[in-house]
Design an enzyme around this catalytic site. Structure first.
Site, PDB file in Angstrom:
ATOM      1  N   ASP A  39       0.720  -1.226   0.116  1.00  0.00           N
ATOM      2  CA  ASP A  39       0.141  -0.062   0.210  1.00  0.00           C
ATOM      3  C   ASP A  39       0.965   1.421  -0.077  1.00  0.00           C
ATOM      4  O   ASP A  39       1.776   1.488   0.740  1.00  0.00           O
ATOM      5  CB  ASP A  39      -0.832  -0.131   1.304  1.00  0.00           C
ATOM      6  CG  ASP A  39      -2.074   1.053   1.113  1.00  0.00           C
ATOM      7  OD1 ASP A  39      -1.959   2.353   0.764  1.00  0.00           O
ATOM      8  OD2 ASP A  39      -3.260   0.612   1.714  1.00  0.00           O
ATOM      9  N   THR A  75      -7.249   3.747  -0.982  1.00  0.00           N
ATOM     10  CA  THR A  75      -6.958   2.389  -1.096  1.00  0.00           C
ATOM     11  C   THR A  75      -8.038   1.415  -1.241  1.00  0.00           C
ATOM     12  O   THR A  75      -7.681   0.366  -2.050  1.00  0.00           O
ATOM     13  CB  THR A  75      -6.530   2.385   0.531  1.00  0.00           C
ATOM     14  OG1 THR A  75      -5.536   2.825   0.758  1.00  0.00           O
ATOM     15  CG2 THR A  75      -6.004   0.743   0.930  1.00  0.00           C
ATOM     16  N   ASN A  96     -13.003   5.179   0.078  1.00  0.00           N
ATOM     17  CA  ASN A  96     -12.880   4.637   1.421  1.00  0.00           C
ATOM     18  C   ASN A  96     -13.951   4.782   2.270  1.00  0.00           C
ATOM     19  O   ASN A  96     -14.271   3.699   3.179  1.00  0.00           O
ATOM     20  CB  ASN A  96     -11.674   5.050   2.264  1.00  0.00           C
ATOM     21  CG  ASN A  96     -10.307   4.714   1.442  1.00  0.00           C
ATOM     22  OD1 ASN A  96     -10.325   3.592   0.666  1.00  0.00           O
ATOM     23  ND2 ASN A  96      -9.182   5.111   1.795  1.00  0.00           N
ATOM     24  N   ASP A 193       2.390   2.823   3.191  1.00  0.00           N
ATOM     25  CA  ASP A 193       1.580   3.941   3.584  1.00  0.00           C
ATOM     26  C   ASP A 193       1.598   4.583   4.566  1.00  0.00           C
ATOM     27  O   ASP A 193       1.450   5.862   4.974  1.00  0.00           O
ATOM     28  CB  ASP A 193       0.128   3.186   3.212  1.00  0.00           C
ATOM     29  CG  ASP A 193      -1.133   4.414   2.960  1.00  0.00           C
ATOM     30  OD1 ASP A 193      -0.827   5.251   1.951  1.00  0.00           O
ATOM     31  OD2 ASP A 193      -1.723   4.183   3.833  1.00  0.00           O
ATOM     32  N   HIS A 197       2.125   8.422   5.336  1.00  0.00           N
ATOM     33  CA  HIS A 197       1.243   9.539   5.822  1.00  0.00           C
ATOM     34  C   HIS A 197       1.710  10.401   6.924  1.00  0.00           C
ATOM     35  O   HIS A 197       1.692  11.538   6.938  1.00  0.00           O
ATOM     36  CB  HIS A 197      -0.131   8.929   6.145  1.00  0.00           C
ATOM     37  CG  HIS A 197      -1.063   8.360   5.016  1.00  0.00           C
ATOM     38  ND1 HIS A 197      -1.913   9.487   4.546  1.00  0.00           N
ATOM     39  CD2 HIS A 197      -1.460   6.954   4.585  1.00  0.00           C
ATOM     40  CE1 HIS A 197      -2.495   8.676   3.407  1.00  0.00           C
ATOM     41  NE2 HIS A 197      -2.272   7.278   3.666  1.00  0.00           N
ATOM     42  N   ASP A 240      -1.352   0.383  -4.725  1.00  0.00           N
ATOM     43  CA  ASP A 240      -2.692   0.848  -5.040  1.00  0.00           C
ATOM     44  C   ASP A 240      -2.660   2.540  -5.570  1.00  0.00           C
ATOM     45  O   ASP A 240      -3.478   2.855  -6.177  1.00  0.00           O
ATOM     46  CB  ASP A 240      -3.779   0.791  -3.782  1.00  0.00           C
ATOM     47  CG  ASP A 240      -3.003   1.301  -2.546  1.00  0.00           C
ATOM     48  OD1 ASP A 240      -1.914   1.670  -2.520  1.00  0.00           O
ATOM     49  OD2 ASP A 240      -3.833   1.277  -1.554  1.00  0.00           O
ATOM     50  N   HIS A 241      -1.563   3.018  -5.101  1.00  0.00           N
ATOM     51  CA  HIS A 241      -1.347   4.511  -5.612  1.00  0.00           C
ATOM     52  C   HIS A 241      -0.240   4.991  -4.899  1.00  0.00           C
ATOM     53  O   HIS A 241       0.770   4.337  -4.080  1.00  0.00           O
ATOM     54  CB  HIS A 241      -2.459   5.257  -4.786  1.00  0.00           C
ATOM     55  CG  HIS A 241      -2.819   4.797  -3.289  1.00  0.00           C
ATOM     56  ND1 HIS A 241      -1.876   5.222  -2.287  1.00  0.00           N
ATOM     57  CD2 HIS A 241      -3.566   4.157  -2.572  1.00  0.00           C
ATOM     58  CE1 HIS A 241      -1.930   5.015  -1.113  1.00  0.00           C
ATOM     59  NE2 HIS A 241      -3.201   4.366  -1.344  1.00  0.00           N
ATOM     60  N   HIS A 348      -2.763  10.966  -0.278  1.00  0.00           N
ATOM     61  CA  HIS A 348      -3.024  10.463  -1.688  1.00  0.00           C
ATOM     62  C   HIS A 348      -4.443  10.373  -1.929  1.00  0.00           C
ATOM     63  O   HIS A 348      -5.378  10.808  -1.205  1.00  0.00           O
ATOM     64  CB  HIS A 348      -2.389   9.115  -2.083  1.00  0.00           C
ATOM     65  CG  HIS A 348      -2.948   8.237  -0.840  1.00  0.00           C
ATOM     66  ND1 HIS A 348      -4.163   7.542  -0.920  1.00  0.00           N
ATOM     67  CD2 HIS A 348      -2.484   7.651   0.470  1.00  0.00           C
ATOM     68  CE1 HIS A 348      -4.484   6.837  -0.062  1.00  0.00           C
ATOM     69  NE2 HIS A 348      -3.265   6.826   0.796  1.00  0.00           N
TER      70      HIS A 348
HETATM   71  P1  AMP Z   1      -5.849   4.904   2.982  1.00  0.00           P
HETATM   72  O1  AMP Z   1      -4.596   5.279   3.275  1.00  0.00           O
HETATM   73  O2  AMP Z   1      -6.761   6.155   3.886  1.00  0.00           O
HETATM   74  O3  AMP Z   1      -6.216   5.070   1.820  1.00  0.00           O
HETATM   75  O4  AMP Z   1      -6.264   3.747   3.905  1.00  0.00           O
HETATM   76  C1  AMP Z   1      -5.414   2.585   4.051  1.00  0.00           C
HETATM   77  C2  AMP Z   1      -5.583   2.024   5.353  1.00  0.00           C
HETATM   78  O5  AMP Z   1      -6.641   0.855   5.017  1.00  0.00           O
HETATM   79  C3  AMP Z   1      -4.402   1.428   5.992  1.00  0.00           C
HETATM   80  O6  AMP Z   1      -3.993   1.897   6.919  1.00  0.00           O
HETATM   81  C4  AMP Z   1      -4.815  -0.007   6.250  1.00  0.00           C
HETATM   82  O7  AMP Z   1      -4.610  -0.252   7.573  1.00  0.00           O
HETATM   83  C5  AMP Z   1      -6.317  -0.162   6.028  1.00  0.00           C
HETATM   84  N1  AMP Z   1      -6.842  -1.445   5.267  1.00  0.00           N
HETATM   85  C6  AMP Z   1      -6.237  -1.960   4.681  1.00  0.00           C
HETATM   86  N2  AMP Z   1      -6.841  -3.347   4.381  1.00  0.00           N
HETATM   87  C7  AMP Z   1      -7.852  -3.248   5.110  1.00  0.00           C
HETATM   88  C8  AMP Z   1      -8.836  -4.092   5.432  1.00  0.00           C
HETATM   89  N3  AMP Z   1      -8.934  -5.125   4.645  1.00  0.00           N
HETATM   90  N4  AMP Z   1      -9.745  -3.835   6.188  1.00  0.00           N
HETATM   91  C9  AMP Z   1      -9.657  -2.941   7.016  1.00  0.00           C
HETATM   92  N5  AMP Z   1      -8.949  -1.892   6.929  1.00  0.00           N
HETATM   93  C10 AMP Z   1      -7.806  -2.051   5.911  1.00  0.00           C
HETATM   94 ZN    ZN Z   2      -3.563   2.754  -0.049  1.00  0.00          ZN
HETATM   95 ZN    ZN Z   3      -3.078   5.901   2.402  1.00  0.00          ZN
END
Ligand code: AMP
Ligand code: ZN
Ligand code: ZN
Length: 410
Positions: A39, A75, A96, A193, A197, A240-241, A348
């Site tokens: 990620d 994500t 998300n 990731d 952040h 993913d990005h 992102h």
């Molecule tokens: P974001 O960076 O806001 O797009 O979100 C990424 C977050 O999604 C990461 O911190 C992960 O811990 C969380 N994440 C990834 N896969 C899962 C999943 N299967 N269920 C719940 N949270 C997840």
């Molecule tokens: Zn991501």
């Molecule tokens: Zn992220």
């Protein structure tokens, strides 16, 4: 580290570097596929940071200079695009977090109920339908039951597990006797990731996270070697990005552009989405926002979104979208604090054409060509390649055969 493990690690690295033995490829039905998502691994981290294993895999296999995510570069939408070949507006995970105004329900990243995930067929379901066992050690959507089907093995998301524990968990499934062993596995790391952040894409902490992820890939490769499966395993490593630097000073506030009592705010950050309340003239309201917007903000009615973003279909996408330039964010002043914003150095979600939003793509193994570098590729094409590597007939999707043609050995 035990000396035995060290031996396998070294042997694995030699093979990755192309110094190990080379045998005739196994029959396609004996080949395995592991898809790993790191990620937030920005496309250029591969050269920028210390990632010897990933670099060697890229050099010896197929590597895309950059992979374009789908909009929004978040994500959940992109993980589901990678495994379905569908744009977010088609698989339905459009952000998300989002709101479904028809059923009056909210989606967030903890939601695993089928209703959210049945808009697109993920590769593990394509596999199960065609008699190929699958195993998901994390992937958004993998915990959902899809029209009564699910992966043969699935591990509920647990953020606390280290990357090494995730690798070992997946390897334990691949160590099962042949008749129980999966042929498809997914794996997911979020440490790069998280660091991006918190510290920003250019920080030493992010470089360290990349190095740790790279070490976990070496551990996976060595583990497969130990199980005697390395030569028949195809590895697809994606992200993913990407990630961009942010600062509290580069913030635009929704309150300065519109009367928030007239809307429901459904997205903020690298883009914003608002839904005017019943009785509000949407086009006139959008025109009012446009009149006040600074140059770094572009205001679109959903139906007017640029076609290349594929984000204009369905009631779930907010009717008015505000896209901001790279590094800029758009927030609600009432829910924002300078001190909190200062604690976050990366984000992102911007337009996928933004260089910094570019993702990673590497494919290595007996099904793939060797030593091939391809230009920017869109992430809707990955699903067809995953299916091809397993000999599966893909479900209808938005991708085409370009990645299959570029990457698959015939
Ligand atoms: P974001 O960076 O806001 O797009 O979100 C990424 C977050 O999604 C990461 O911190 C992960 O811990 C969380 N994440 C990834 N896969 C899962 C999943 N299967 N269920 C719940 N949270 C997840
Ligand atoms: Zn991501
Ligand atoms: Zn992220």
């Amino acid at each position: 580290m035990s000396s035995r493990f060290f031996f396998h690690l070294v042997a694995g690295l030699l093979v990755i570097l192309g110094l190990g033995s080379c045998t005739t490829p196994p029959a396609p039905r004996d080949q395995l596929l592991i898809v790993l998502s790191i990620d937030g691994f920005r496309w250029d981290y591969l050269q920028k940071y210390d990632a010897p294993t990933l670099r060697a895999l890229a050099r010896g296999g197929v590597h895309a200079t950059r992979m374009s995510p789908s909009f929004p570069s978040k994500t959940f939408p992109n993980h589901y695009t990678l495994v379905t070949g569908l744009r977010p507006e088609h698989h339905g995970i459009i952000a998300n977090w989002f709101y479904d105004p028809v059923d009056n329900v909210k989606f967030d990243m903890g939601k695993t109920e089928s209703r959210w995930w049945e808009g697109g067929e993920p590769v593990w379901i394509t596999a199960e339908k065609q008699g190929v066992r699958s195993a998901c050690f994390f992937w958004p959507g993998s915990e959902a039951v899809y029209h009564g089907l699910r992966p043969a093995f699935v591990k509920p998301f647990d953020k606390k597990l280290t990357v090494a524990q995730r690798v070992d968990g997946l390897l334990a499934w691949f160590a099962l006797p042949a008749e129980q062993r999966p042929r498809l596995g997914t794996l997911y790391f979020d440490l790069v990731d998280d660091a991006g952040h918190k510290f920003g894409p250019l920080a030493p902490e992010t470089a360290a996270a990349v190095k740790e992820a790279d070490g976990a890939v070496a551990r996976l490769w060595a583990g497969l070697e130990k199980l005697g499966l390395r030569d028949r395993t195809n590895l697809v490593i994606v992200s993913d990005h990407g990630m961009s630097e942010i600062s509290p000073e580069q913030t635009v506030f929704l309150e300065d552009l519109m009367d928030l009592s007239q809307v429901r705010v459904e997205a903020t950050g690298p883009y914003a989405g608002v839904r005017p309340k019943a009785g509000v003239d949407v086009a006139a309201f959008a025109a009012g926002i446009r009149a006040k917007a600074p140059p770094q903000v572009k205001v679109y009615l959903r139906a007017e979104m640029p076609a290349r973003l594929n984000y204009d279909t369905g009631d779930v996408i907010p009717p008015i979208l505000l896209l901001v330039d790279d590094h800029w964010q758009i927030e609600e002043r009432g829910r924002w604090s300078y001190l909190q914003a200062r604690d976050s150095r990366g984000n992102h979600g911007w337009d996928p054409a933004t260089s910094n939003m570019g993702a990673l793509f590497i494919a290595r193994g007996p099904a793939f060509k060797r030593g091939v570098e391809i230009p920017d590729v869109d992430n809707i094409h990955v699903y067809n390649l995953l299916c091809a590597a397993l000999g599966l007939k893909p479900a209808p999707n938005d991708g085409d055969q370009r990645l299959v043609k570029a990457a698959l050995r015939r």
